[in-house]
Structure formats: C-alpha cells, structure tokens
Motif scaffolding. Structure first.
Motif, PDB file in Angstrom:
ATOM      1  N   ARG A 125       3.968  13.099  -7.600  1.00  0.00           N
ATOM      2  CA  ARG A 125       3.729  12.912  -6.173  1.00  0.00           C
ATOM      3  C   ARG A 125       4.237  11.553  -5.721  1.00  0.00           C
ATOM      4  O   ARG A 125       4.200  10.575  -6.483  1.00  0.00           O
ATOM      5  CB  ARG A 125       2.229  13.019  -5.869  1.00  0.00           C
ATOM      6  CG  ARG A 125       1.578  14.279  -6.373  1.00  0.00           C
ATOM      7  CD  ARG A 125       0.074  14.233  -6.177  1.00  0.00           C
ATOM      8  NE  ARG A 125      -0.298  14.171  -4.785  1.00  0.00           N
ATOM      9  CZ  ARG A 125      -1.479  13.779  -4.348  1.00  0.00           C
ATOM     10  NH1 ARG A 125      -2.396  13.385  -5.216  1.00  0.00           N
ATOM     11  NH2 ARG A 125      -1.744  13.742  -3.069  1.00  0.00           N
ATOM     12  N   ASP A 126       4.724  11.503  -4.480  1.00  0.00           N
ATOM     13  CA  ASP A 126       5.072  10.243  -3.819  1.00  0.00           C
ATOM     14  C   ASP A 126       4.103  10.092  -2.649  1.00  0.00           C
ATOM     15  O   ASP A 126       4.226  10.788  -1.633  1.00  0.00           O
ATOM     16  CB  ASP A 126       6.527  10.269  -3.327  1.00  0.00           C
ATOM     17  CG  ASP A 126       7.514  10.384  -4.480  1.00  0.00           C
ATOM     18  OD1 ASP A 126       7.363   9.644  -5.464  1.00  0.00           O
ATOM     19  OD2 ASP A 126       8.418  11.232  -4.405  1.00  0.00           O
ATOM     20  N   VAL A 127       3.139   9.192  -2.805  1.00  0.00           N
ATOM     21  CA  VAL A 127       2.035   9.089  -1.845  1.00  0.00           C
ATOM     22  C   VAL A 127       1.805   7.621  -1.496  1.00  0.00           C
ATOM     23  O   VAL A 127       1.933   6.732  -2.356  1.00  0.00           O
ATOM     24  CB  VAL A 127       0.728   9.672  -2.446  1.00  0.00           C
ATOM     25  CG1 VAL A 127      -0.397   9.653  -1.414  1.00  0.00           C
ATOM     26  CG2 VAL A 127       0.956  11.077  -2.964  1.00  0.00           C
ATOM     27  N   GLU A 128       1.462   7.373  -0.230  1.00  0.00           N
ATOM     28  CA  GLU A 128       1.051   6.039   0.191  1.00  0.00           C
ATOM     29  C   GLU A 128      -0.467   5.973   0.276  1.00  0.00           C
ATOM     30  O   GLU A 128      -1.128   6.945   0.660  1.00  0.00           O
ATOM     31  CB  GLU A 128       1.664   5.700   1.553  1.00  0.00           C
ATOM     32  CG  GLU A 128       3.182   5.566   1.518  1.00  0.00           C
ATOM     33  CD  GLU A 128       3.718   5.132   2.872  1.00  0.00           C
ATOM     34  OE1 GLU A 128       2.974   5.231   3.876  1.00  0.00           O
ATOM     35  OE2 GLU A 128       4.883   4.696   2.932  1.00  0.00           O
ATOM     36  N   HIS A 129      -1.031   4.823  -0.094  1.00  0.00           N
ATOM     37  CA  HIS A 129      -2.477   4.603  -0.009  1.00  0.00           C
ATOM     38  C   HIS A 129      -2.720   3.359   0.858  1.00  0.00           C
ATOM     39  O   HIS A 129      -3.124   2.302   0.360  1.00  0.00           O
ATOM     40  CB  HIS A 129      -3.076   4.410  -1.408  1.00  0.00           C
ATOM     41  CG  HIS A 129      -2.815   5.548  -2.344  1.00  0.00           C
ATOM     42  ND1 HIS A 129      -3.398   6.791  -2.188  1.00  0.00           N
ATOM     43  CD2 HIS A 129      -2.012   5.646  -3.439  1.00  0.00           C
ATOM     44  CE1 HIS A 129      -2.990   7.603  -3.152  1.00  0.00           C
ATOM     45  NE2 HIS A 129      -2.144   6.930  -3.925  1.00  0.00           N
ATOM     46  N   THR A 137      -8.562   3.495  -4.090  1.00  0.00           N
ATOM     47  CA  THR A 137      -7.480   4.433  -4.374  1.00  0.00           C
ATOM     48  C   THR A 137      -7.891   5.431  -5.457  1.00  0.00           C
ATOM     49  O   THR A 137      -7.613   6.630  -5.368  1.00  0.00           O
ATOM     50  CB  THR A 137      -6.218   3.675  -4.823  1.00  0.00           C
ATOM     51  OG1 THR A 137      -5.813   2.787  -3.780  1.00  0.00           O
ATOM     52  CG2 THR A 137      -5.098   4.634  -5.149  1.00  0.00           C
ATOM     53  N   THR A 171       1.707   2.259  -3.087  1.00  0.00           N
ATOM     54  CA  THR A 171       2.316   3.585  -3.199  1.00  0.00           C
ATOM     55  C   THR A 171       2.116   4.144  -4.589  1.00  0.00           C
ATOM     56  O   THR A 171       1.909   3.416  -5.554  1.00  0.00           O
ATOM     57  CB  THR A 171       3.821   3.523  -2.886  1.00  0.00           C
ATOM     58  OG1 THR A 171       4.445   2.579  -3.779  1.00  0.00           O
ATOM     59  CG2 THR A 171       4.060   3.088  -1.449  1.00  0.00           C
ATOM     60  N   GLN A 172       2.216   5.450  -4.676  1.00  0.00           N
ATOM     61  CA  GLN A 172       2.111   6.168  -5.948  1.00  0.00           C
ATOM     62  C   GLN A 172       3.380   6.977  -6.153  1.00  0.00           C
ATOM     63  O   GLN A 172       3.791   7.721  -5.272  1.00  0.00           O
ATOM     64  CB  GLN A 172       0.888   7.090  -5.923  1.00  0.00           C
ATOM     65  CG  GLN A 172       0.836   8.075  -7.091  1.00  0.00           C
ATOM     66  CD  GLN A 172      -0.319   9.067  -6.982  1.00  0.00           C
ATOM     67  OE1 GLN A 172      -1.262   8.846  -6.214  1.00  0.00           O
ATOM     68  NE2 GLN A 172      -0.253  10.152  -7.730  1.00  0.00           N
ATOM     69  N   HIS A 173       3.966   6.826  -7.333  1.00  0.00           N
ATOM     70  CA  HIS A 173       5.145   7.615  -7.684  1.00  0.00           C
ATOM     71  C   HIS A 173       4.902   8.186  -9.078  1.00  0.00           C
ATOM     72  O   HIS A 173       5.163   7.525 -10.088  1.00  0.00           O
ATOM     73  CB  HIS A 173       6.416   6.767  -7.659  1.00  0.00           C
ATOM     74  CG  HIS A 173       6.671   6.094  -6.336  1.00  0.00           C
ATOM     75  ND1 HIS A 173       7.093   6.787  -5.222  1.00  0.00           N
ATOM     76  CD2 HIS A 173       6.505   4.799  -5.939  1.00  0.00           C
ATOM     77  CE1 HIS A 173       7.221   5.952  -4.204  1.00  0.00           C
ATOM     78  NE2 HIS A 173       6.858   4.748  -4.606  1.00  0.00           N
ATOM     79  N   ASP A 176      -1.131  12.105 -10.626  1.00  0.00           N
ATOM     80  CA  ASP A 176      -2.396  11.402 -10.381  1.00  0.00           C
ATOM     81  C   ASP A 176      -2.881  10.718 -11.656  1.00  0.00           C
ATOM     82  O   ASP A 176      -3.375   9.582 -11.616  1.00  0.00           O
ATOM     83  CB  ASP A 176      -3.454  12.394  -9.877  1.00  0.00           C
ATOM     84  CG  ASP A 176      -3.171  12.873  -8.459  1.00  0.00           C
ATOM     85  OD1 ASP A 176      -2.385  12.198  -7.758  1.00  0.00           O
ATOM     86  OD2 ASP A 176      -3.736  13.897  -8.063  1.00  0.00           O
TER      87      ASP A 176
END
Length: 383
Positions: A125-129, A137, A171-173, A176
């Motif tokens: 996943r590509d997610v912004e927190h 987070t 960000t998460q790349h 999880d």
C-alpha cells in the motif's frame, strides 16, 4: 489428541470459522511443530497420515480441496494441561504437501503456515498518515483487523515527534506488517502476534521487549525430581554489546548536536551487566544517521545499544509435560539449578514446541545482559 501425562492437543481449522477436526482427520494426526520467535514471524506445521482407506478410498485423498486444511484456512491449536486449555497458536495455512509414499503407512499430508500476522502482509500500500505520530499511526493501521480477531496491543513510543502537516506528512510504502515493523525499529520496539486468550482471538503487540512483570514458571536444571530441563548450554557473545556516538545537524534549529548512547535503558536482568563490566573493550560504533532530525537520531542510537545489550545466551530443551505450561517467547522466565552466575531471570527469544503421541519437547533460546541472579525466588512449575 491425547499426548499422555494429562496433555491434550486440539486442532481447529476452517476457511471462515475454525472448528475442531472431524474424528477421522484427528485420528490421522501424527505430529505438530510450532516455532515462536521475537525476531521472526511465528510458524507451525502439522503432519497427518494420508493413507487411503474406507469406502471413499478409490475416489480421493482424505485431504481434498473441500476439507478444512486448505491454503488460507485459519488454524488454531489448543493445548490442555489437565483441565486448563491454552491457545498455543493462531495461524493461516500457507502451504500443503501430499506425499503418497511407497507402501502402507507411509503416505503423509503436511500443513504449514504462519501466524495471523499473515493477514497484515497481503497487500502493498501507498498511504499517507497526516498529523499522526508513530503510535497513532499504529492504532490506525491495526483498527480494521479487529474484525478478523486481531486486537491492537500497542504502547506509546518513548520519544514522540508529532508531524505538522505544513512540515511533513508520514507515508507508508509497503504492507501494513512491514510498516509496523519499520516504525517499531525506530524506537527499539518489537512486533508480534500473541495468540489467545480464546480460539479465534489474538492480539498484535507493538511495544518494547517485555522485561518486567511476573516471569513464567522456572526452568529447573539438575534438581533431581524437580528437573524439567533435559539439556542446556550457556555462552557469552562478547562482540554483541556496543556504544553509539556521533553528531547530528538538526534541520529545524540548524544546530549540530552530539549524540551518545552508551548504556542500555532496558531493565537489567543480571547483577553484573557484561557491557558495564567490560566497558573498555565493547565495540564503539559511529552514528550513521541519514536524517537531520535530532529526536530521531537519539532514538535510533539508543535502540541500537538496547538491541545489543544481551551478551549471554542459553539454549536447551525441556520436557513440556513436566514443565506443565506453555513456555512463551518475548517474556521472562526463571532458571533454577544452574548456579548463581546463570540462575535468575532470562528473556525468552525463541521457543520450539514439538508434539507427538507420548512426548512434548520444548526447545528454547534465552538471553540476558550479564551474569548473576538478581532475584532470591522464582515461580515454580505448576506440576
């Protein structure tokens, strides 16, 4: 499955809700291995007799694709000592293997899998927190998994650096699970799945290694009828401890600050910590900090010192039936009968449970920061 000495293993499995195996499949069980570690994902394997017998023998194997032991099925192992059930493992099937063998009684069906952390590791996943520090987070990532029976068990980080949206957005790349492990490493934390307390429910721990609280029943060495350890050895890893020093140019203040982490902040388990007793000889590492964030630099230097503090390691095997409980990793256990230098509290790094008819073997790897017991008494085995 009765294993002897009042010990019983129950296997539950299914694609949706794990249920006890049918009588036919339970009678085909041969052995189970569960490996739990503080550094890697926990795993299990089950071996069954896959011989074809009965009226359906000419049609198919008893472990066909419509059965409960199929890829992605959930498997729960419950171990019962006397009348007390304990969830030994909660996992997902990742591989099955049928070996027809040659000759009667040689066909086997092997099921292997990982803990339910597998569910957190399925999607990149590509997610912004935005505006969330690491602890918040973690809670945000874990929240959806409660519906799958995985409850969050997270502790706030020792150092927080709340991000201002006008400054940066975390960000998460990756999956999880990968991102949770990355966040934990920043603070010297660990991540793992803790099975139970009831079948189908587990918790995901995100926090420091557990070195406080009530230890598990003691492993007894060379104490006659009280002994539950079959064999054990102790070794000292002298090159493991280290100090970390350097400097960081803080991008916010523009000031260059010295960074030094020379002593572990973990609660000591030994009377004579090895790193302090040999302070002149331990490794000295330079801080290799790509970030110019002073708070993060201090946290990473300290976490590296903490991870290397345990210079003493104990490895051995115990009789699980005589021990009378499920030895868990990532917690404390006592050792008795090995002498003052090696008795006392230890941190459990890894445990291997091997179960078969007539025997329950427990392999263990323990560690701590030095020699000498710091506690006058330890809880004994319940048996």
């Amino acid at each position: 499955m009765l294993l002897g000495s009042g010990l019983r293993l129950t296997v539950l499995a299914g694609r949706t809700v794990p249920l006890p195996l049918s009588v036919d499949l339970a009678q085909r069980w041969r052995s189970t291995r569960v490996t739990e570690s503080d550094a890697e994902r926990s795993a299990f394997s089950l071996v069954f007799d896959a011989g074809r017998a009965g009226p359906l023998a000419p049609v198919d194997s008893p472990f066909g694709p419509t059965g409960p032991l199929v890829p992605f099925a959930r498997v729960v192992l419950v171990l019962t000592f006397g009348v007390v059930p304990v969830v030994l493992f909660d996992g997902i099937v990742t591989e099955t293997r049928l070996d027809p063998g040659t000759g009667a009684g040689r066909a086997t069906f092997t099921v292997t899998g990982e803990d339910v952390g597998n569910l957190l590791d399925r999607e990149d996943r590509d997610v912004e927190h935005p505006a969330l520090d690491d602890y918040l987070t973690v809670l945000k990532i874990l929240a959806p998994y409660a519906a799958r029976g995985i409850l969050p068990k997270a502790l706030p980080a020792p150092v927080t650096d709340p991000p201002l949206p006008i400054d940066r957005i975390p960000t998460q790349h990756g999956t999880d699970l990968e991102h949770l492990a990355e966040l934990a490493e920043r603070h010297g934390y660990v991540t793992y799945v803790d099975p139970g307390p009831v079948p189908g429910i587990s918790s995901f721990y995100w926090g420091p290694p557990v070195r406080l609280g009530l230890p598990q029943p003691a492993l007894a060495v060379d104490l006659g009828s009280d002994s539950n350890v079959r064999e054990v050895s102790f070794r000292t890893e002298a090159t493991r401890p280290a100090t970390v020093t350097g400097a960081v140019h803080d991008r916010r203040t523009g000031v260059t600050l010295p960074v030094a982490a020379v002593v572990s902040t973990r609660p000591p388990l030994a009377a004579v910590p090895f790193a302090l007793a040999n302070a002149g000889d331990v490794r000295r590492r330079r801080l290799r900090e790509g970030s110019s964030d002073a708070v993060s630099a201090f946290a990473r230097a300290q976490s590296e010192v903490d991870r290397g503090a345990d210079a003493l390691v104990a490895e051995g095997t115990a009789d699980g039936a005589r021990y009378g409980a499920v030895l868990r990793p990532r917690g404390l256990v006592g050792v008795r009968g090995a002498g003052w230098s090696h008795d006392g509290l230890w941190y459990v790094r890894q445990v291997e449970h091997d179960l078969a008819y007539g025997g329950y073997r427990v392999g263990f790897t323990l560690s701590r920061d030095g020699h000498g017991s710091i506690t006058p008494a330890l809880p004994r085995s319940p048996l």
